[in-house]
Design a protein around this motif. Structure first.
Motif, PDB file in Angstrom:
ATOM      1  N   LEU A 182     -10.414  25.353  15.650  1.00 32.70           N
ATOM      2  CA  LEU A 182     -10.902  24.807  14.392  1.00 32.70           C
ATOM      3  C   LEU A 182     -10.601  23.321  14.319  1.00 32.70           C
ATOM      4  CD1 LEU A 182      -9.493  27.589  12.007  1.00 32.70           C
ATOM      5  CD2 LEU A 182     -11.569  27.658  13.403  1.00 32.70           C
ATOM      6  N   ALA A 183     -11.634  22.500  14.223  1.00 35.84           N
ATOM      7  CA  ALA A 183     -11.460  21.042  14.095  1.00 35.84           C
ATOM      8  C   ALA A 183     -10.453  20.526  15.120  1.00 35.84           C
ATOM      9  CB  ALA A 183     -11.020  20.672  12.680  1.00 35.84           C
ATOM     10  N   THR A 184     -10.667  20.892  16.368  1.00 39.59           N
ATOM     11  CA  THR A 184      -9.755  20.516  17.444  1.00 39.59           C
ATOM     12  C   THR A 184     -10.310  19.319  18.204  1.00 39.59           C
ATOM     13  OG1 THR A 184      -8.958  22.783  17.699  1.00 39.59           O
ATOM     14  CG2 THR A 184      -8.673  21.321  19.580  1.00 39.59           C
ATOM     15  N   PRO A 185      -9.572  18.220  18.288  1.00 36.54           N
ATOM     16  CA  PRO A 185     -10.070  17.052  19.015  1.00 36.54           C
ATOM     17  C   PRO A 185     -10.006  17.271  20.527  1.00 36.54           C
ATOM     18  CG  PRO A 185      -7.825  16.663  18.289  1.00 36.54           C
ATOM     19  CD  PRO A 185      -8.232  18.006  17.724  1.00 36.54           C
ATOM     20  N   TRP A 186     -10.884  16.592  21.228  1.00 35.34           N
ATOM     21  CA  TRP A 186     -10.848  16.636  22.682  1.00 35.34           C
ATOM     22  C   TRP A 186     -11.107  15.258  23.280  1.00 35.34           C
ATOM     23  CZ3 TRP A 186      -8.704  19.468  26.124  1.00 35.34           C
ATOM     24  CH2 TRP A 186      -9.057  19.354  27.478  1.00 35.34           C
ATOM     25  N   ASP A 187     -12.250  14.682  22.951  1.00 33.58           N
ATOM     26  CA  ASP A 187     -12.551  13.325  23.419  1.00 33.58           C
ATOM     27  C   ASP A 187     -12.115  12.345  22.342  1.00 33.58           C
ATOM     28  OD1 ASP A 187     -13.542  10.929  24.300  1.00 33.58           O
ATOM     29  OD2 ASP A 187     -15.504  11.712  24.886  1.00 33.58           O
ATOM     30  N   PHE A 188     -10.949  11.750  22.516  1.00 33.20           N
ATOM     31  CA  PHE A 188     -10.370  10.886  21.486  1.00 33.20           C
ATOM     32  C   PHE A 188     -11.043   9.519  21.410  1.00 33.20           C
ATOM     33  CE2 PHE A 188      -7.307  14.181  22.011  1.00 33.20           C
ATOM     34  CZ  PHE A 188      -6.632  14.278  20.811  1.00 33.20           C
ATOM     35  N   HIS A 189     -11.918   9.225  22.339  1.00 37.08           N
ATOM     36  CA  HIS A 189     -12.668   7.974  22.315  1.00 37.08           C
ATOM     37  C   HIS A 189     -14.152   8.219  22.043  1.00 37.08           C
ATOM     38  CE1 HIS A 189      -9.442   5.799  24.991  1.00 37.08           C
ATOM     39  NE2 HIS A 189      -8.949   6.283  23.862  1.00 37.08           N
ATOM     40  N   ALA A 193     -13.268   3.829  19.361  1.00 38.46           N
ATOM     41  CA  ALA A 193     -12.046   3.834  20.172  1.00 38.46           C
ATOM     42  C   ALA A 193     -11.093   2.710  19.794  1.00 38.46           C
ATOM     43  CB  ALA A 193     -12.410   3.723  21.653  1.00 38.46           C
ATOM     44  N   THR A 194     -11.381   1.958  18.732  1.00 38.37           N
ATOM     45  CA  THR A 194     -10.539   0.809  18.387  1.00 38.37           C
ATOM     46  C   THR A 194      -9.114   1.227  18.063  1.00 38.37           C
ATOM     47  OG1 THR A 194     -12.464  -0.356  17.511  1.00 38.37           O
ATOM     48  CG2 THR A 194     -10.300  -1.180  16.875  1.00 38.37           C
ATOM     49  N   VAL A 195      -8.961   2.190  17.142  1.00 37.64           N
ATOM     50  CA  VAL A 195      -7.618   2.632  16.757  1.00 37.64           C
ATOM     51  C   VAL A 195      -6.888   3.271  17.938  1.00 37.64           C
ATOM     52  CG1 VAL A 195      -6.315   4.192  15.271  1.00 37.64           C
ATOM     53  CG2 VAL A 195      -8.165   2.817  14.305  1.00 37.64           C
ATOM     54  N   PHE A 225      -2.373   7.481  10.204  1.00 38.67           N
ATOM     55  CA  PHE A 225      -3.561   8.185   9.727  1.00 38.67           C
ATOM     56  C   PHE A 225      -4.337   7.328   8.733  1.00 38.67           C
ATOM     57  CE2 PHE A 225      -1.133  12.308  10.625  1.00 38.67           C
ATOM     58  CZ  PHE A 225      -1.738  12.445  11.872  1.00 38.67           C
ATOM     59  N   THR A 226      -3.621   6.534   7.951  1.00 36.46           N
ATOM     60  CA  THR A 226      -4.278   5.664   6.980  1.00 36.46           C
ATOM     61  C   THR A 226      -5.116   4.595   7.672  1.00 36.46           C
ATOM     62  OG1 THR A 226      -2.469   6.039   5.419  1.00 36.46           O
ATOM     63  CG2 THR A 226      -3.886   4.136   4.999  1.00 36.46           C
ATOM     64  N   TRP A 227      -4.700   4.172   8.859  1.00 40.01           N
ATOM     65  CA  TRP A 227      -5.484   3.178   9.601  1.00 40.01           C
ATOM     66  C   TRP A 227      -6.911   3.659   9.838  1.00 40.01           C
ATOM     67  CZ3 TRP A 227      -1.603   2.096  14.212  1.00 40.01           C
ATOM     68  CH2 TRP A 227      -0.466   1.470  13.704  1.00 40.01           C
ATOM     69  N   ALA A 228      -7.092   4.965  10.004  1.00 36.88           N
ATOM     70  CA  ALA A 228      -8.419   5.485  10.332  1.00 36.88           C
ATOM     71  C   ALA A 228      -9.424   5.232   9.210  1.00 36.88           C
ATOM     72  CB  ALA A 228      -8.328   6.983  10.623  1.00 36.88           C
ATOM     73  N   ARG A 314     -12.084  12.381   9.205  1.00 32.69           N
ATOM     74  CA  ARG A 314     -11.634  11.070   9.688  1.00 32.69           C
ATOM     75  C   ARG A 314     -10.583  11.201  10.777  1.00 32.69           C
ATOM     76  NH1 ARG A 314      -6.862   9.117   7.042  1.00 32.69           N
ATOM     77  NH2 ARG A 314      -5.987  10.677   5.630  1.00 32.69           N
ATOM     78  N   ILE A 315      -9.846  12.313  10.810  1.00 35.90           N
ATOM     79  CA  ILE A 315      -8.826  12.512  11.838  1.00 35.90           C
ATOM     80  C   ILE A 315      -9.449  13.085  13.112  1.00 35.90           C
ATOM     81  CG2 ILE A 315      -6.645  13.641  12.409  1.00 35.90           C
ATOM     82  CD1 ILE A 315      -6.437  11.486  10.257  1.00 35.90           C
TER      83      ILE A 315
END
Length: 333
Positions: A182-189, A193-195, A225-228, A314-315
């Motif tokens: 569930l809402a699992t990230p994989w490609d973080f870029h 990709a700035t952050v 997280f706020t940076w996002a 956003r995360i």
């Protein structure tokens, strides 16, 4: 430049400087006052989470395994489902309130949910790596689930917990009936990709934390997280200020905000692997993330799988989670 931006540029060029400055200052003050009113309304709201945890059927260090079907008479016939949340936030996001509890809802529908509650890192976990959490906490929690329920469960991972669940599923496919992410990230870029690249610059400091066995502070995690989406905090509190404090919507906001503010620190080595590795180096999508010395390869998954991609997050941007679904599907072709 978009049409809207071009129109704004023309308006700014035609405006008089002093009146524009006064108008901007007045609007900034109005928005700040509205945000502060929302924060004060949130602090004064009477809602407090009062749910009692179900029985813990296993413990190790600060980690517990909670059985949400333990008190149901039909529990022996209920299909076990083992939920793995993030290490960063409290596990009770899946049992948020009396009206908003995924786990209690599933228990009422004939499933037997088990929840891994990591807790904050204690003395045992302060030097843990991701390998340790998967092999010394998550794998024994799976064993305890099977022993308690009498059969293999479906494994469900949420957000960061989905990555841990995926790694376990690749190591222990014969002990599972399926995998849901569930809402699992994989490609973080996959999105901006700035952050992630900024976070990669923290690697020397993260190496020092890991070497000292020091935790990564929860307040710094919240700031990251706020940076996002920097404007989100102000926007949400201004919106809350407009709500009826006795409404269900206001109570739901407070329940979620309390959970967001109840985060836990990360073990230093875990923070290094997640922030410098996952975010900075994009190690999952690049094939460089390893658990127990083996690469975590979604295409090698030998289980029925469901990947739930968020529509707007956003995360975990949709493109990041969708990349995981594509990787799993590529192995099934």
């Amino acid at each position: 430049m978009t049409r809207r931006a071009a129109g704004l540029a023309r308006d700014l060029a035609a405006a008089e400087a002093e009146p524009l400055a006064r108008a901007l200052a007045a609007e900034a003050a109005r928005r700040a006052e509205a945000m502060l009113a929302g924060i004060e309304a949130y602090r004064a709201h009477p809602y407090r989470r009062s749910l009692r945890d179900p029985p813990a059927v296993w413990r190790a260090g600060t980690t517990r395994l909670l059985d949400f079907g333990a008190r149901r008479r039909e529990r022996e016939r209920m299909t076990p489902v083992l939920f793995v949340p993030s290490l960063i936030n409290r596990a009770y996001i899946l049992d948020l309130s009396r009206r908003r509890s995924l786990l209690r809802h599933l228990a009422s529908r004939g499933l037997r949910p088990f929840l891994v509650d990591w807790g904050a890192p204690g003395e045992d976990e302060r030097r843990f790596t991701l390998d340790d959490y998967i092999l010394r906490r998550l794998a024994p929690a799976l064993d305890a689930t099977i022993a308690t329920a009498g059969r293999p469960p479906v494994l469900v991972g949420y957000c960061m917990g989905g990555l841990l669940a995926l790694a376990l599923a690749l190591l222990r496919p014969d002990d599972l009936r399926g995998l849901a992410l569930l809402a699992t990230p994989w490609d973080f870029h996959a999105a901006d990709a700035t952050v992630p690249r900024l976070l990669a610059g923290m690697e020397p400091w993260l190496d020092a934390l890991a070497a000292e066995g020091a935790p990564f502070p929860v307040d710094l995690l919240q700031a990251m997280f706020t940076w996002a989406e920097p404007a989100l905090v102000a926007d949400k509190f201004r919106a809350f200020a407009r709500l009826d404090p006795e409404s269900r919507e206001a109570e739901n906001f407070v329940a979620l905000e309390d959970w967001l503010n109840d985060g836990v620190p990360l073990a230093g080595a875990v923070a290094r692997d997640c922030i410098a590795g996952w975010y900075g180096g994009n190690t999952p999508a690049n094939g460089a993330w390893r658990i127990a010395g083996e690469p975590v390869r979604p295409e090698a998954l030998a289980l029925p799988a469901l990947v739930v991609v968020p529509g707007r997050d956003r995360i975990v941007p949709p493109a990041s989670a969708a990349a995981l679904a594509e990787a799993i599907c590529s192995g099934a072709m």
